[in-house]
Design a protein around this motif. Structure first.
Motif, PDB file in Angstrom:
ATOM      1  N   GLY B  77       6.874  -2.059   7.169  1.00 57.70           N
ATOM      2  CA  GLY B  77       6.640  -3.475   7.431  1.00 57.70           C
ATOM      3  C   GLY B  77       7.959  -4.154   7.744  1.00 57.70           C
ATOM      4  O   GLY B  77       8.707  -3.694   8.605  1.00 57.70           O
ATOM      5  N   THR B  78       8.253  -5.218   7.026  1.00 58.70           N
ATOM      6  CA  THR B  78       9.523  -5.922   7.263  1.00 58.70           C
ATOM      7  C   THR B  78      10.621  -5.421   6.326  1.00 58.70           C
ATOM      8  O   THR B  78      11.734  -5.926   6.350  1.00 58.70           O
ATOM      9  N   ASN B  79      10.292  -4.450   5.516  1.00 58.92           N
ATOM     10  CA  ASN B  79      11.290  -3.922   4.578  1.00 58.92           C
ATOM     11  C   ASN B  79      11.921  -2.630   5.073  1.00 58.92           C
ATOM     12  O   ASN B  79      11.309  -1.863   5.818  1.00 58.92           O
ATOM     13  N   ARG B  80      13.167  -2.424   4.621  1.00 62.65           N
ATOM     14  CA  ARG B  80      13.835  -1.164   4.877  1.00 62.65           C
ATOM     15  C   ARG B  80      14.201  -0.558   3.537  1.00 62.65           C
ATOM     16  O   ARG B  80      14.756  -1.254   2.690  1.00 62.65           O
ATOM     17  N   PHE B  81      13.873   0.714   3.378  1.00 59.12           N
ATOM     18  CA  PHE B  81      14.204   1.396   2.133  1.00 59.12           C
ATOM     19  C   PHE B  81      15.230   2.490   2.403  1.00 59.12           C
ATOM     20  O   PHE B  81      15.105   3.234   3.368  1.00 59.12           O
ATOM     21  N   MET B  82      16.242   2.523   1.546  1.00 57.57           N
ATOM     22  CA  MET B  82      17.350   3.437   1.765  1.00 57.57           C
ATOM     23  C   MET B  82      17.473   4.440   0.626  1.00 57.57           C
ATOM     24  O   MET B  82      17.263   4.093  -0.528  1.00 57.57           O
TER      25      MET B  82
END
Lengths: 123, 123
Positions: B77-82
């Motif tokens: 979605g609008t999130n980025r996970f690292m």
């Protein structure tokens, strides 16, 4: 008479500067060759690295390695002798130098670490 | 729909690029925080690093970390996970990541690795 160039003290050695210094392939090769040589003799002289780069280019890299604390330079007459500051580095950052050298060794060919190296041909 | 940004393959990860990437104090702090978080959860979201730098500055550093192979980015979605690419890094350069993190940990205060970090304040 000999001049001793400026070196940071052990406590002045900074991790970002060390990593930045090692990120250059020529400096990585210099450190790698100094590490290889540690078994035989702790010092190498500037001429031993002639295969890696031109003279003035090497002088620049030697200065960077000295300024960040990776290398000790000893001036004797017209010669400069270099060695790794292993004790200082192992005290400041335990295991780091060995991990970098081992990693470099794995990619030695790709990184051209021993390209045209004259170190082992001496004598 | 989610786009997956480009990541180098394990074999494409290069030592000089990894060292260069880690030589920046903000990127070192990001890697350090991701490593600290590994015990709890392998992923962090961009907002968890807000204390380290401004949003666009962070986006730049996240891209550098992804491009050199240190970090995996997942878009949802609008999130980025690292997360750290620990398996790939340990396979390519055994012991390197741990040595860097341990070294950074020794200088955590000097390097301001956890400065205004919001990671542990979540919830």
């Amino acid at each position: 008479m000999s001049r001793t160039p400026l070196h940071p003290t052990r406590e002045q050695i900074e991790l970002p500067m060390v990593l930045d210094c090692l990120s250059d392939p020529i400096r990585l090769a210099i450190v790698y060759q100094l590490a290889q040589q540690e078994r035989v003799s702790s010092e190498l002289c500037c001429g031993d690295f002639n295969g890696l780069a031109g003279k003035s280019n090497l002088a620049y890299h030697f200065a960077k390695l000295r300024e960040c604390g990776l290398m000790q330079t000893r001036v004797a007459g017209t010669n400069r002798f270099m060695r790794l500051r292993r004790e200082d580095l192992d005290a400041r950052f335990p295991g780091l130098l060995d991990a970098v050298i081992k990693s470099a060794s794995k990619d030695a060919e790709r990184l051209q670490l021993m390209a045209e190296c004259e170190v082992v041909e001496a004598g």
